[in-house]
Write a protein that holds these residues in place. Structure first.
Motif, PDB file in Angstrom:
ATOM      1  N   ASP A  44      25.467  48.864  50.664  1.00 50.55           N
ATOM      2  CA  ASP A  44      26.020  50.167  51.275  1.00 50.55           C
ATOM      3  C   ASP A  44      26.856  50.918  50.351  1.00 50.55           C
ATOM      4  O   ASP A  44      28.021  50.324  49.843  1.00 50.55           O
ATOM      5  N   ALA A  45      26.502  51.948  50.128  1.00 56.53           N
ATOM      6  CA  ALA A  45      27.302  52.939  48.996  1.00 56.53           C
ATOM      7  C   ALA A  45      28.739  53.134  49.544  1.00 56.53           C
ATOM      8  O   ALA A  45      29.794  53.164  48.609  1.00 56.53           O
ATOM      9  N   ASN A  46      28.772  53.517  50.966  1.00 55.93           N
ATOM     10  CA  ASN A  46      30.234  53.636  51.210  1.00 55.93           C
ATOM     11  C   ASN A  46      31.138  52.383  51.190  1.00 55.93           C
ATOM     12  O   ASN A  46      32.109  52.577  50.611  1.00 55.93           O
ATOM     13  N   GLN A  47      30.553  51.253  51.514  1.00 54.39           N
ATOM     14  CA  GLN A  47      31.376  50.123  51.457  1.00 54.39           C
ATOM     15  C   GLN A  47      31.615  49.792  49.713  1.00 54.39           C
ATOM     16  O   GLN A  47      32.779  49.176  49.581  1.00 54.39           O
ATOM     17  N   LEU A  48      30.507  50.058  48.944  1.00 52.21           N
ATOM     18  CA  LEU A  48      30.734  49.722  47.582  1.00 52.21           C
ATOM     19  C   LEU A  48      32.047  50.818  47.130  1.00 52.21           C
ATOM     20  O   LEU A  48      32.910  50.266  46.269  1.00 52.21           O
ATOM     21  N   GLU A  49      31.903  52.053  47.697  1.00 53.66           N
ATOM     22  CA  GLU A  49      33.209  52.651  47.158  1.00 53.66           C
ATOM     23  C   GLU A  49      34.465  52.194  47.264  1.00 53.66           C
ATOM     24  O   GLU A  49      35.377  52.180  46.802  1.00 53.66           O
ATOM     25  N   ASN A  50      34.360  51.641  48.668  1.00 50.05           N
ATOM     26  CA  ASN A  50      35.679  51.066  49.313  1.00 50.05           C
ATOM     27  C   ASN A  50      35.979  49.849  48.298  1.00 50.05           C
ATOM     28  O   ASN A  50      37.383  49.426  48.069  1.00 50.05           O
TER      29      ASN A  50
END
Length: 821
Positions: A556-562
């Motif tokens: 999950d790209a959004n979670q990786l950013e987080n």
């Protein structure tokens, strides 16, 4: 349910009944109060047979069945969350007119309708019978090749996945609700300026005398608190957003309705609950009733005072003193005992049995060290040895075993005399638990660590937009249309950057199940570079080491950013005096021998993301607990203890691993391993480069120091229109170089938050040689805060972003025109 109401001649009831889609209207108690004809047809019911019944009475099923629990849980979530919910696919049995129960398959949507005060008035269920579609899919089997059927199959698979995720979330909610209810500290959540009780656990209800609380305001629930400081404290916390902490607060509460109030002594904290817009929406209440502990302490102090008085007339009161000591021995809640130097107990008071559950004979047979937790025996033995060498041994704590196998935390004081040890122990279990719970309540901070930097960035972007539009309007009014496109491009560029920043912030704040997609990590890291640099501050140097030919990963790209943001924030906090933060990527192959050494690791190819710092580092015992939920080494109020545990959970959900390598004083490296993915793509992102320029004109000379290119260009344009000569610099060091030269500079317009040197540091250095230098500061933060802190000196003023061009021009004229001939 409906009456004929003319809305431009339309009969709403007839319209509702004519709609081909099935609808039913339920109360918050799930009572059926209305439905249309389509609903009666699809459920094979008559209106008079089901109106007024619960939906679970009208359509009975086993309460323990998955279908019943799934439907009930969805309706309860709609009432609780006051938000629409979809059930894409749910099997639910329906009784046919001939009395036979038939399993049907449905797709439903539950939508809340609200009262004026925001509470849920009704729930509208839109349901579609998809039984035939489901049966067709089953009958055709896996070899069905129709595109429509393939799409339908994907829809059902996705629906089932959504239902499983919802069920998992519901189980987690139930677990958290159970933990909340069973928490030994009294806990409640209040909402709004009137402090409406939304949640209260069992301990809170016991403290309130088991009176009804939920749904009432604090003043309605506790009328006896009128005039007591706790209500004023609630109002102050809601008004100011500052937490209220009290220790040993005396509060008068009724033990039951109709009875007079009784005094309670409380350790208490009111923690503001901040909504997404930054305002206080409610208050989290937590505390411990220490009335009995305070009474025991008061009683002990009274007894000690009596003993001191007795000592003043020792010869006359020896007998009385002996009786008082005997009474204290019998009645004290503290554990008192006499033991030999080897720890064998010779005498104990009744508090031992009361607290630990052992009889006196059992205690004397076991011995003191036999009761101590195995991990505490060595420290206890050392304390006994020290007591023989010093007349007064320092206090120490250990854990002592009860007869039921549990342990209590006790604080001990020892004194040695004539070959014996006299020991006194106090039960600290509840106090330590209370302290831990208070610390936990203070850890419930939001992800607000980025607020200041983000506000600064947004105000820069807004300044670029509003300033460009302001100049555009002025040029149009003047009939100067030659360069309008440049200002339109500036405004559009700033707006696009603002939209991108908003999108990223929403991605960071989102809480959702993982949505794994093929991701290229290198472009993702580069797209975050500006945000990460702003997060770290100016005294930390960021280095990127991104490997060429990096594999794809599925996550999950959004979670990786987080995850990246959390790791960078942790590294920043570990370097309070500055340092170097390195973010690296590489391809990694974890072989079978490595997988055998590290539990939970599967051998294979991985993409490795490593975040390293030169900070304080972690000891081995801290590393061992670093992934534990709520474990933190940060001061109270500065960390939730959830960051690394969430990162570890993300890695495991993504079928990867997370490992910590650290040494005290040398720094820390956290490595995230994500499995290689051989398909897919991800898009990189970039950032604009810096700019420096100088412009000339007539009149005074103004130096503009601003790191944002668009804002800097706007200010230079205003200066040209006003007839001033302008110099420009893109950071504090470049501005200081110009100020240290022999150029004429009548006014400096500078942003406060600049790279290399901030605006104030630059001005302070320049005023060493230019004593009368006039300065106009720009800031995206609160102007009043800076002024109140004594930030401005004579010859300085401040303007906050975003500002109107006309307002900036007025400030410039006000500072320069008195100095013009």
């Amino acid at each position: 349910m409906f009456t004929n109401v003319g809305v431009q001649g339309t009969d709403l009831a007839a319209l509702f009944n004519a709609v081909p889609n099935p609808y039913v209207i339920l109360t918050p108690d799930f009572i059926i109060v209305g439905m249309n004809e389509a609903y009666l047809r699809v459920t094979m019911r008559r209106r008079e047979d089901i109106i007024g019944l619960s939906v679970f009475e009208a359509f009975p099923s086993d309460p323990a069945s998955a279908s019943n629990r799934m439907l009930r849980a969805s309706l309860e979530r709609v009432i609780r969350n006051r938000a629409r919910e979809d059930l894409p696919f749910i099997p639910y049995p329906i009784q046919r007119p001939d009395g036979v129960m038939e399993m049907r398959y449905w797709s439903a949507t539950h939508t809340p309708l609200f009262e004026p005060d925001g509470s849920v008035r009704h729930v509208v269920q839109h349901t579609v019978d998809v039984t035939e579609l489901h049966n067709l899919r089953i009958s055709l089997g896996a070899n069905a090749s129709s595109p429509a059927l393939l799409i339908e199959g994907e829809v059902f698979d996705r629906a089932e996945a959504v239902q499983q995720a919802n069920a998992k979330l519901d189980r987690e909610r139930q677990r958290l609700q159970t933990l909340f209810e069973q928490a030994p500290a009294f806990t409640a959540v209040l909402r709004g300026p009137d402090h409406l009780v939304e949640l209260a656990n069992a301990a809170y209800l016991r403290l309130a005398g088991d009176r009804p609380l939920v749904g009432l305001t604090a003043r309605e629930a506790f009328p006896e608190l009128a005039g007591q400081p706790v209500l004023d404290a609630l109002d102050r916390v809601y008004r100011t957003g500052e937490a209220f902490v009290a220790h040993g607060l005396s509060v008068m509460l009724r033990p039951a309705p109709g009875l007079p109030p009784e005094e309670h002594v409380l350790d208490l904290i009111y923690q503001p609950v901040v909504d997404a817009d930054g305002s206080v929406g409610g208050i989290f209440v937590q505390g411990q009733d220490i009335t009995e502990q305070r009474r025991a302490e008061d009683a002990l102090r009274e007894r000690e005072l009596e003993l001191r008085k007795l000592n003043e007339s020792l010869e006359m009161q020896v007998a009385e003193r002996t009786r008082e000591r005997d009474r204290l021995w019998r009645l004290s809640g503290d554990l008192m005992g006499v033991c030999r130097e080897d720890g064998v107990l010779e005498a104990v008071n009744g508090a031992w049995s009361d607290l630990l559950g052992w009889s006196e004979s059992d205690l004397l047979a076991l011995g003191f060290l036999d009761l101590v937790h195995p991990e505490d025996v060595a420290a206890t033995r050392a304390a006994l040895a020290r007591s023989r060498e010093a007349p007064a041994s320092p206090r120490f704590e250990n854990r002592c075993r009860r007869s039921d196998g549990t342990y209590r935390v006790l604080a001990w004081t020892l004194a040695a005399d004539t070959g014996r040890l006299y020991i006194v122990g106090r039960d600290m279990t509840d106090q330590r638990l209370t302290e831990e719970q208070l610390r936990q309540s203070q850890k419930m901070e939001a992800v607000g660590q980025l607020t200041g930097g983000i506000a600064h960035d947004f105000n820069n972007l807004l300044q670029g937009i509003t300033g460009s539009l302001d100049i555009l309007r002025r040029r149009v009014a003047q009939g100067r249309t030659a360069e309008l496109e440049r200002f339109v491009d500036n405004a559009m560029g700033s707006a696009t950057r603002a939209a991108a920043l908003t999108h990223r912030l929403l991605a960071f704040s989102r809480r959702q199940p993982l949505d794994p997609k093929p991701v290229k990590i290198n472009p993702l890291v580069l797209s975050m570079e500006d945000l990460l640099r702003r997060t770290m501050g100016e005294n930390i140097h960021l280095e990127l080491g991104l490997a060429d030919g990096l594999w794809l990963t599925l996550c999950d790209a959004n979670q990786l950013e987080n995850v990246i943001l959390n790791l960078v924030i942790n590294a920043r906090d570990a370097m309070p005096d500055g340092g170097r933060l390195t973010l690296e990527t590489c391809n990694a192959h974890l072989d079978d021998s490595y997988a055998a050494r590290v539990p939970g690791v599967t051998a294979g190819q991985y993409v490795c993301l490593a975040v390293s710092d030169t900070g304080t580092g972690m000891a081995p015992d801290v590393i061992a607990r670093a992934f534990d939920p709520f474990f933190t080494t940060k001061p109270i109020g500065q960390g939730t203890g959830l960051g690394l545990s969430m990162i570890y959970g993300f890695a495991r959900q993504s079928e990867g691993q997370c490992h910590i390598y650290s040494e005290v004083g040398a720094g820390t490296c956290v490595k995230l391993y994500l499995p290689r993915h051989r398909d897919g793509d991800a898009a990189p992102s970039g950032a604009p480069g810096p700019e420096a320029r100088e412009s000339g004109g007539a009149g005074g000379v103004v130096l503009v120091v601003e790191d944002d290119r668009v804002v800097r260009g706007l200010i230079l344009e205003v200066l040209r229109e006003l007839g001033y000569a302008a110099l420009a610099a893109e950071d504090g060091q470049a501005g200081l170089d110009l100020l240290m030269s022999d150029r004429r500079i009548d006014l400096v317009i500078t942003d406060i938050g600049l790279p290399r040197l901030n605006g104030r540091q630059m001005v302070d250095a320049a005023r060493e040689t230019r004593c009368d230098l006039k300065v106009l500061f720009m800031t995206g933060y609160a102007e009043t805060a800076a002024v109140a802190a004594g930030f401005l000196e004579p010859g300085m003023t401040m303007v906050t972003k975003p500002f109107a061009v006309a307002h900036l021009a007025e400030r410039i004229r006000a500072m320069l025109e008195p100095a013009q001939p």
